[in-house]
Motif scaffolding. Structure first.
Motif, short mmCIF file in Angstrom:
data_model
loop_
_atom_site.label_atom_id
_atom_site.label_comp_id
_atom_site.label_asym_id
_atom_site.label_seq_id
_atom_site.Cartn_x
_atom_site.Cartn_y
_atom_site.Cartn_z
N GLY A 1 -20.79 24.43 128.79
CA GLY A 1 -19.54 24.96 128.25
C GLY A 1 -18.53 25.25 129.34
N GLY A 2 -19.00 25.83 130.43
CA GLY A 2 -18.10 26.13 131.54
C GLY A 2 -17.51 24.88 132.16
N ILE A 3 -18.33 23.83 132.27
CA ILE A 3 -17.85 22.56 132.81
C ILE A 3 -16.78 21.98 131.91
N MET A 4 -16.96 22.10 130.59
CA MET A 4 -15.95 21.60 129.65
C MET A 4 -14.63 22.34 129.82
N TYR A 5 -14.69 23.61 130.24
CA TYR A 5 -13.48 24.38 130.48
C TYR A 5 -12.86 24.07 131.84
N GLY A 6 -13.53 23.21 132.64
CA GLY A 6 -12.96 22.82 133.92
C GLY A 6 -13.50 23.58 135.11
N LEU A 7 -14.55 24.38 134.91
CA LEU A 7 -15.13 25.13 136.02
C LEU A 7 -16.12 24.25 136.78
N SER A 8 -16.24 24.52 138.07
CA SER A 8 -17.25 23.81 138.87
C SER A 8 -18.59 24.51 138.69
N LYS A 9 -19.66 23.83 139.09
CA LYS A 9 -20.98 24.43 138.96
C LYS A 9 -21.08 25.72 139.76
N ARG A 10 -20.46 25.73 140.93
CA ARG A 10 -20.48 26.94 141.77
C ARG A 10 -19.74 28.08 141.09
N GLU A 11 -18.60 27.78 140.45
CA GLU A 11 -17.84 28.82 139.74
C GLU A 11 -18.64 29.38 138.56
N ILE A 12 -19.33 28.49 137.87
CA ILE A 12 -20.15 28.94 136.74
C ILE A 12 -21.26 29.88 137.22
N GLU A 13 -21.93 29.46 138.28
CA GLU A 13 -23.03 30.27 138.81
C GLU A 13 -22.56 31.65 139.27
N SER A 47 -17.04 35.13 125.28
CA SER A 47 -17.21 35.63 126.64
C SER A 47 -16.94 34.54 127.66
N LEU A 48 -17.46 33.34 127.40
CA LEU A 48 -17.23 32.21 128.30
C LEU A 48 -15.74 31.89 128.39
N ALA A 49 -15.07 31.88 127.24
CA ALA A 49 -13.66 31.51 127.21
C ALA A 49 -12.81 32.48 128.02
N VAL A 50 -13.04 33.78 127.84
CA VAL A 50 -12.17 34.75 128.52
C VAL A 50 -12.48 34.85 130.01
N HIS A 51 -13.65 34.39 130.44
CA HIS A 51 -13.99 34.44 131.86
C HIS A 51 -13.60 33.15 132.60
N THR A 52 -12.89 32.26 131.92
CA THR A 52 -12.39 31.05 132.58
C THR A 52 -10.93 31.21 133.00
N GLU A 53 -10.39 32.40 132.81
CA GLU A 53 -8.99 32.70 133.14
C GLU A 53 -8.06 31.65 132.49
N PRO A 54 -8.09 31.56 131.17
CA PRO A 54 -7.35 30.49 130.48
C PRO A 54 -5.84 30.75 130.49
N ASP A 55 -5.07 29.66 130.45
CA ASP A 55 -3.62 29.77 130.25
C ASP A 55 -3.31 29.89 128.76
N ILE A 56 -4.15 29.23 127.92
CA ILE A 56 -4.02 29.29 126.46
C ILE A 56 -5.39 29.60 125.89
N LEU A 57 -5.46 30.62 125.03
CA LEU A 57 -6.74 31.03 124.44
C LEU A 57 -6.64 30.92 122.92
N LEU A 58 -7.50 30.12 122.32
CA LEU A 58 -7.59 29.98 120.87
C LEU A 58 -8.74 30.85 120.38
N VAL A 59 -8.45 31.83 119.54
CA VAL A 59 -9.46 32.78 119.06
C VAL A 59 -9.56 32.64 117.55
N ASP A 60 -10.78 32.33 117.06
CA ASP A 60 -10.98 32.10 115.62
C ASP A 60 -11.98 33.11 115.07
N GLU A 61 -11.46 34.20 114.51
CA GLU A 61 -12.25 35.22 113.80
C GLU A 61 -13.35 35.85 114.65
#
Length: 337
Positions: A1-13, A47-61
């Protein structure tokens, strides 16, 4: 999931412990995701979404899942992201959240935009449409109920002129005095089955007298959904004489018609679904026509008070110090001294 958000493996770890702790899944993180409940899955995803420092956050319920502590943490996070300038797209039925966080609201029905604009205006339009739809459904339900009970009991009424007709748990009586129409009128003078706790309500009963009776009493009851009587009254309790015709007058032709109105200046019930009981009977209690929980109505309120009743109320403060909180006076329905 983190990789899909554009994070590197080191950033995820470097963030995984923080992500798992935020979602409160430390005991389950090594279990297969397929074994997670829908709530656990959404918490981890948020939790994963908000810890990727997003520019746009889609929140569904997502704010509808988790315990109170997690929901509170989510709200703090959303508020913090908004302060940082993150673009938030919130998909929800939680109107309080829309009004709290959104600068613009879009109301969708079946994929079609019904209205778009400031949150308060769109919310009010949405609530008006929901109320109108629910009101029509209640009106239809109540009308069908009365028609069904009236038709099923009409033939039996003449056969049971001195005894209860035994029609069931919803309506009974010998129909010497029959209640043929029931309405509830709101503060605007319109027929309605949906009210606010502040509304005045007029209950209007249309009745027909089919046979001579020596006495007549009309009763009204407001019941909670589980059958608890929250208000009950009748004309005998309040020593109100119901006008009766001179039955010895041979010119009187049955049925004789009349209308009785019972007005509550303020209904004062908290939000929920209620039922209206109406009855006509003799002074001895012999039922002419009793409608039990066949007329449903709803109370809608913006306030989340507890209990059953919403009394007239106010807050008042008497302080022996200077105050720098003028907003307190605006929020209070009482007086700040």
């Amino acid at each position: 999931g983190g990789i899909m958000y554009g994070l590197s493996k080191r950033e995820i770890e470097s963030r995984v412990d923080e992500i798992v702790a935020y979602a409160e899944l430390q005991k389950f993180i090594d279990d297969p995701v397929r074994t997670y409940s829908s709530g656990m899955y959404m918490r981890l995803g948020f939790s994963l979404a908000v810890h990727t420092e997003p520019d746009i956050l889609l929140v569904d319920e997502v704010l509808a899942v988790g315990d109170a502590a997690f929901v509170h943490r989510c709200r703090e996070t959303v508020s913090e992201l908004k302060r940082k300038g993150t673009t938030l797209l919130l998909v929800t039925h939680d109107l309080d959240s829309v009004e709290r966080w959104c600068d613009e609201a879009v109301w969708l029905t079946g994929g079609v935009v019904r209205e778009r604009g400031t949150p308060r205006r769109v919310i009010d339009s949405y609530l008006a449409a929901v109320t109108d739809k629910e009101g029509k459904a209640l009106d239809s339900e109540n009308s069908l109920s009365v028609e069904s009970e009236t038709s099923s009991g009409a033939e039996e009424a003449s056969e049971h002129s001195d005894k209860g007709s035994g029609e069931g748990d919803k309506r009974w009586g010998n129909r010497k005095v029959e209640i043929v129409d029931v309405k509830m009128i709101n503060s605007s003078g319109d027929t309605s089955w949906i009210f606010s706790e502040e509304d005045s309500v007029e209950i209007v009963l249309k009745y027909q007298i089919h046979k001579a009776v020596s006495s007549l009493v009309f009763g009204i009851g407001l019941l909670r959904g589980d059958g608890l009587v929250v208000h009950g009254n009748n004309t005998e309790i309040e020593k109100v004489d119901v006008p009766l015709p001179d039955f010895e007058d041979s010119s009187a032709e049955f049925p004789l018609e009349g209308v009785v109105k019972y007005k509550l200046d303020r209904i004062g019930l908290l939000e929920g679904t209620y039922y209206l009981d109406v009855a006509s009977h003799s002074e001895t209690g012999a039922p002419f026509d009793y409608h039990h929980m066949t007329h449903k109505f709803s109370i809608r309120s913006k306030l989340k008070l507890q209990g059953l009743f919403s009394p007239k109320r106010s807050w008042e403060f008497e302080v022996a110090y200077d105050t720098q909180t003028p907003s307190l006076e605006r929020k209070s329905s009482g007086v700040l001294k």
